[in-house]
Structures are given as C-alpha cells and as structure tokens.
Design an enzyme around this catalytic site. Structure first.
Site: not given
Ligand SMILES: [Zn+2]
Length: 330
Positions: A9, A11, A189, A192, A270-271
């Site tokens: 996961h 990005h 996704h 969340e 994630d980021d």
């Molecule tokens: Zn994400």
C-alpha cells in the site's frame, strides 16, 4: 526495521519529498507556493484526508516528464530497500496527471523504467497498480482503463483511492468488470474513513482480493468473521492513520486487536513523504507504541509476502518467506 517485508500500500505520488519537489519544480519551471523546503515540510500538517489531498494534488504539478516519474520511483525504491522492503506493489494515479495534460504513457513508461531495473539496482521486485480516483466519475475511470490498454504489460492490478466518503465502491462496478476481463487483479481502498458497508461492497461488487486500510471492519463483527474465514488481506498504514486522524494516537491503533481477531493484517506506508515514515518506520512505530513482540512483527512480514501478487512466481515468495523466518531481531 530491516525485517524483510513486502510493501502493498504505497502511492508513488506520496513519496515526493520536499527536496525532490523543489528540484523538479526548478527543472520544469514550475513555481511552488512555498519559498523553502522547510516551509513546505511545515505545510505537511493535516486535519483530515481532504486537507492532505489538497496539498498532495498541488505538489504533483512538478511531475511532467518520463524522467521525473522515473526519478520519483527510483528515489522511493532506494529508501524502501534501505528499510528491508524486498517486494513493492506500487499504486499510481493516472487521472491526477492526465488532468494536468501529462499523457498516461509518460507516467507509465517513466515509472516502468525505474521499476524494471529495480531488482538489479535495489534488490526490490516490483509491480504496478493503476488506481482510479473515486471522487471522479465512473466514466472517467473507464476512459483511464481504456487509455492504459497499450501499457497493460506493465500493470498487474487496479485499485481505487482518494476521497472515500460519498464515493462507495459500487460506483465503479463496470470498470472493475472491465479490468477483470483484461486479466488484472483487483484491490480497493475501503473502510478508512468510509463505513464497513464499503468493505462489503468492495468484496461483493468489485471482487477485490485485498482491502486497502479496512480499519473500520472492526465496527462489524460479522464482517470481521468473514474477512478472517476468507483470509482477506488488509493493507494497514498506521502512521497515515495518525497523521490523518483516523486514530487519535498510535497507542489507540486497533492493530493488536485485529491481529488477535485473526485478521490477515499487513503494515505499509501509504504516502510516506507526507505521513512521517517509510515501511520500516511504520514497523518501528507499531513495535514501540503497541509493544509488538518479534513473533507479531514476523507475522506481519509473513502476511505481506503471502498477500503479495506473486502467484506466478511461488519460488520467489518462498524465498522471501524464508528470509522472514531467518531474520534475527536484536
Ligand atoms: Zn492509500
């Protein structure tokens, strides 16, 4: 933590560090609304998913050429390798670039160039997952999949990301059916910020094999039982959850309860440029805040390789799993 792991996961646009953002801005003649990298880093404070997304999309303006995308991916892979990532399945958001006039081929070929040499350069095997922006229309998603057709040899799966609430998975039924027909794997996704119902829709209507985040399944015991029985992997992102205030502090994170419930949890970043850490940092953070022991950490790493799309290369998966078993915690 250097424990061998797969990152499932991530990005790629969320790996844009301020230093690279400024370098690319200068190269491409783009003016950023910040004077220095310090000023930009100070702006990486968010109240919720939307406030993060606003800055995230603004900064993407610096990504213009194949070289830019290759450099972005290469920088991520170097950092990931340094934190024990052995395999990365990387999300990208083509619509965020095509909307700015950057052709989808530029994005995919640039990323693809870095990914195809990653194993040699960084010792990290890779896959690419094309994500649809769920706050855009279903028609736009279909058009994006169509535009990606000449590049399908570089893409292993489709995903669904961006602002979740108000954009249920069911909206994308048609494009997921089209992706299935093209032989692509499917993730999304869900859960969340959105309700448990979105997780059910992602499973039942989109047919996803992994749920990205999936945190809010914990509000629905029946759904938890189903996810456990079907061994559906959840790609959790603990530092992201704290930064975006999905949980108040890391100590409040439901990861231990999710592991105890028998859910197939993985830990991801994630980021990472925006949320304070890469994959190994996330492992360190949950170990420290949640007092996870070596066996729980090893389970998380094992889960990541078991959940990876490596069905075509079981030998590789077995090799990675053996590395997890052999890892010595200090
Ligand atoms: Zn994400």
């Amino acid at each position: 933590m250097h424990l061998p792991k797969a990152e499932l996961h991530l990005h790629i646009e969320g790996t844009l560090e301020p230093e690279l953002a400024f370098a690319l801005a200068e190269r491409n003649g783009v003016t950023l609304p910040y004077a220095t990298t310090e000023e930009l880093r100070a702006a990486y404070q968010f109240d919720d998913l939307q406030s993060f997304l606003d800055l995230y999309y603004a900064l993407m303006a610096v990504l213009r050429t194949e070289d830019d995308f290759a450099e972005l991916a290469d920088a991520y892979l170097a950092r990931a390798a340094a934190q024990g990532v052995r395999h990365a399945e990387i999300f990208f958001d083509p619509q965020a670039h095509t909307a700015r006039g950057v052709p989808i081929g530029t994005v995919i070929e640039g990323l693809g160039r870095a990914l195809e040499r990653s194993e040699e350069t960084h010792g990290v095997s890779t896959q690419l997952i094309l994500c649809f922006l769920r706050d855009l229309s279903a028609e736009s998603a279909l058009g994006t999949l169509d535009a990606a057709k000449p590049y399908l040899h570089r893409i292993s799966a489709v995903g669904l990301d961006s602002a979740e609430v108000g954009h249920p998975p069911a909206k994308f039924r048609e494009v997921y059916e089209a992706a299935t027909a093209l032989g692509l794997r499917k993730v999304a996704h869900a859960g969340e910020e959105g309700p448990p119902e979105y997780i059910r829709e992602a499973l039942d209507i989109l047919g996803v094999e992994r749920v990205d985040h999936g945190l809010r399944c914990m509000e629905d015991p029946e759904l938890v039982a189903r996810l456990v029985a079907d061994r559906v992997p959840l790609t959790l992102c603990p530092l992201s959850n704290v930064t975006l205030r999905t949980v108040d502090t890391l100590k409040d994170h439901p990861l231990p309860a999710m592991l105890a419930a028998g859910l197939h949890c993985t830990v991801n970043s994630d980021d990472p440029a925006y949320f304070g850490g890469y994959a190994g940092d996330n492992f360190d953070a949950v170990r420290d805040a949640l007092a996870l022991g070596p066996e729980q950490l090893r389970t998380l790493a094992r889960n990541s390789f078991e959940a990876a799309f490596l069905d075509h290369d079981e030998e590789r998966r077995a090799r990675y799993l053996a590395e997890v078993e052999a890892y010595a915690f200090d």
